[in-house]
Design a protein around this motif. Structure first.
Motif, PDB file in Angstrom:
ATOM      1  N   ASP A  96       0.833  -1.210   0.000  1.00 52.05           N
ATOM      2  CA  ASP A  96       0.000   0.000   0.000  1.00 52.05           C
ATOM      3  C   ASP A  96       0.862   1.252   0.000  1.00 52.05           C
ATOM      4  OD1 ASP A  96      -2.338  -1.491   0.068  1.00 52.05           O
ATOM      5  OD2 ASP A  96      -2.426  -1.498   2.261  1.00 52.05           O
ATOM      6  N   VAL A  97       1.832   1.271   0.873  1.00 55.92           N
ATOM      7  CA  VAL A  97       2.683   2.458   1.023  1.00 55.92           C
ATOM      8  C   VAL A  97       3.509   2.694  -0.237  1.00 55.92           C
ATOM      9  CG1 VAL A  97       4.502   3.516   2.409  1.00 55.92           C
ATOM     10  CG2 VAL A  97       2.734   2.150   3.521  1.00 55.92           C
ATOM     11  N   ARG A  98       3.942   1.640  -0.874  1.00 51.23           N
ATOM     12  CA  ARG A  98       4.708   1.790  -2.114  1.00 51.23           C
ATOM     13  C   ARG A  98       3.839   2.387  -3.226  1.00 51.23           C
ATOM     14  NH1 ARG A  98       7.924  -4.045  -1.980  1.00 51.23           N
ATOM     15  NH2 ARG A  98       9.677  -3.333  -0.668  1.00 51.23           N
ATOM     16  N   LEU A  99       2.566   2.015  -3.249  1.00 53.57           N
ATOM     17  CA  LEU A  99       1.657   2.555  -4.268  1.00 53.57           C
ATOM     18  C   LEU A  99       1.476   4.061  -4.111  1.00 53.57           C
ATOM     19  CD1 LEU A  99      -1.146  -0.173  -4.471  1.00 53.57           C
ATOM     20  CD2 LEU A  99       0.548   0.395  -6.218  1.00 53.57           C
ATOM     21  N   TRP A 100       1.548   4.538  -2.892  1.00 55.45           N
ATOM     22  CA  TRP A 100       1.358   5.973  -2.659  1.00 55.45           C
ATOM     23  C   TRP A 100       2.401   6.801  -3.410  1.00 55.45           C
ATOM     24  CZ3 TRP A 100       0.926   5.701   3.416  1.00 55.45           C
ATOM     25  CH2 TRP A 100      -0.213   4.953   3.753  1.00 55.45           C
ATOM     26  N   SER A 101       3.583   6.264  -3.567  1.00 55.90           N
ATOM     27  CA  SER A 101       4.649   7.022  -4.224  1.00 55.90           C
ATOM     28  C   SER A 101       4.480   7.064  -5.741  1.00 55.90           C
ATOM     29  CB  SER A 101       6.019   6.413  -3.880  1.00 55.90           C
ATOM     30  OG  SER A 101       6.113   5.096  -4.392  1.00 55.90           O
ATOM     31  N   GLN A 102       3.586   6.239  -6.283  1.00 53.14           N
ATOM     32  CA  GLN A 102       3.387   6.199  -7.732  1.00 53.14           C
ATOM     33  C   GLN A 102       2.580   7.391  -8.232  1.00 53.14           C
ATOM     34  OE1 GLN A 102       1.803   2.419  -8.940  1.00 53.14           O
ATOM     35  NE2 GLN A 102       3.504   1.248  -8.042  1.00 53.14           N
ATOM     36  N   ASP A 217      10.227   6.707   7.223  1.00 48.30           N
ATOM     37  CA  ASP A 217      10.142   5.917   8.450  1.00 48.30           C
ATOM     38  C   ASP A 217       9.006   4.892   8.369  1.00 48.30           C
ATOM     39  OD1 ASP A 217      12.241   7.351   9.466  1.00 48.30           O
ATOM     40  OD2 ASP A 217      11.000   8.714  10.661  1.00 48.30           O
ATOM     41  N   LEU A 218       7.896   5.275   7.726  1.00 48.88           N
ATOM     42  CA  LEU A 218       6.785   4.339   7.575  1.00 48.88           C
ATOM     43  C   LEU A 218       7.195   3.166   6.696  1.00 48.88           C
ATOM     44  CD1 LEU A 218       3.825   3.636   8.079  1.00 48.88           C
ATOM     45  CD2 LEU A 218       3.223   5.058   6.116  1.00 48.88           C
ATOM     46  N   MET A 219       7.891   3.434   5.613  1.00 48.27           N
ATOM     47  CA  MET A 219       8.379   2.372   4.737  1.00 48.27           C
ATOM     48  C   MET A 219       9.333   1.448   5.487  1.00 48.27           C
ATOM     49  SD  MET A 219       7.415   2.280   1.456  1.00 48.27           S
ATOM     50  CE  MET A 219       8.853   1.681   0.574  1.00 48.27           C
ATOM     51  N   LYS A 220      10.224   2.051   6.240  1.00 40.92           N
ATOM     52  CA  LYS A 220      11.218   1.265   6.967  1.00 40.92           C
ATOM     53  C   LYS A 220      10.569   0.363   8.007  1.00 40.92           C
ATOM     54  CE  LYS A 220      15.524   1.800   9.569  1.00 40.92           C
ATOM     55  NZ  LYS A 220      16.510   2.779  10.134  1.00 40.92           N
ATOM     56  N   SER A 221       9.536   0.865   8.662  1.00 42.69           N
ATOM     57  CA  SER A 221       8.875   0.078   9.703  1.00 42.69           C
ATOM     58  C   SER A 221       8.105  -1.113   9.143  1.00 42.69           C
ATOM     59  CB  SER A 221       7.906   0.975  10.493  1.00 42.69           C
ATOM     60  OG  SER A 221       6.839   1.407   9.663  1.00 42.69           O
TER      61      SER A 221
END
Length: 231
Positions: A96-102, A217-221
């Motif tokens: 989900d978080v990776r999609l946000w960067s798209q 930090d969210l990605m890392k966690s």
């Protein structure tokens, strides 16, 4: 005859208080008292008492207050709401978080994305932009004319009026459009303003959010710990 009249004259008067009652032998009186006690208890028993609770004792389980069918319905609704809240608290996945960067669209259509983006906007003191956009989205779903008019007025006072502490940044052209639309409020009164604020967030706030420590930090966690290489 005279003696009989005298005897009849001496006969004690019948007690009218006991008229209509059958005289019971003393030996059976206690049995009648017991029956009367139980009978009166049954007649005076509360409606939720079972047929055996003649004494209406407080220890009887059938006298325990039970919620009605209507009272139990909200409990089931609350349980469903709690389950939904638990699901929401589980947080976004790494995918989900990776999609946000798209794209900004991927971010803003995600409930978790909006929540994290809102927290970031608070640090920049521009949270009102997202709140205004969300309010306009809800307005578009409304069909009741009275509710639409009330909502339009509330949105104007909260985010458009220059007197509001949460006023969003709109150019003069868009404000003129809003003022005209306010004469006949509809669910699309703020469409131009909503588009302008969306573009502002997309071009300005969104890139900073993706490059911020908050996002990193969210990605890392959420990244899975790397398995150490075997020697």
């Amino acid at each position: 005859m005279g003696s009989e009249r005298v005897e009849m004259g001496k006969r004690p008067q019948q007690d009218t208080r006991n008229a209509g009652h059958t005289r019971i032998a003393p030996s059976n009186a206690h049995m009648l008292d017991s029956v009367n006690t139980h009978t009166l208890g049954w007649l005076n028993a509360p409606p939720n008492a079972c047929c055996f609770c003649w004494c209406c004792c407080c220890s009887c389980s059938c006298l325990t207050a039970r919620p009605s069918k209507d009272e139990r319905i909200p409990e089931r609704i609350c349980e469903k709401q709690t389950e939904a809240e638990v699901e929401e608290l589980r947080g976004p996945t790494l995918e989900d978080v990776r999609l946000w960067s798209q794209s900004f669209e991927q971010l803003i259509k995600s409930p978790h994305g909006r929540a994290n983006f809102r927290q970031f906007l608070k640090t920049e003191f521009s949270e009102e932009n997202l709140l205004f956009w969300l309010a306009c989205e809800e307005l578009k779903k409304e069909t009741n004319r009275t509710v639409v008019e009330q909502t339009v007025k509330q949105i104007y006072e909260d985010y458009v009026s220059i007197l509001s502490p949460r006023e969003v940044s709109l150019d003069s052209r868009v404000r003129d459009v809003i003022n005209k639309n306010m004469l006949e409020p509809t669910s699309h009164t703020f469409d131009d303003a909503q588009h302008q604020i969306y573009t502002l967030m997309q071009r300005d706030s969104y890139p900073r959010f993706i490059n911020s420590n908050v996002y990193a930090d969210l990605m890392k966690s959420l990244e899975e710990p790397q398995t150490p290489n075997e020697s």
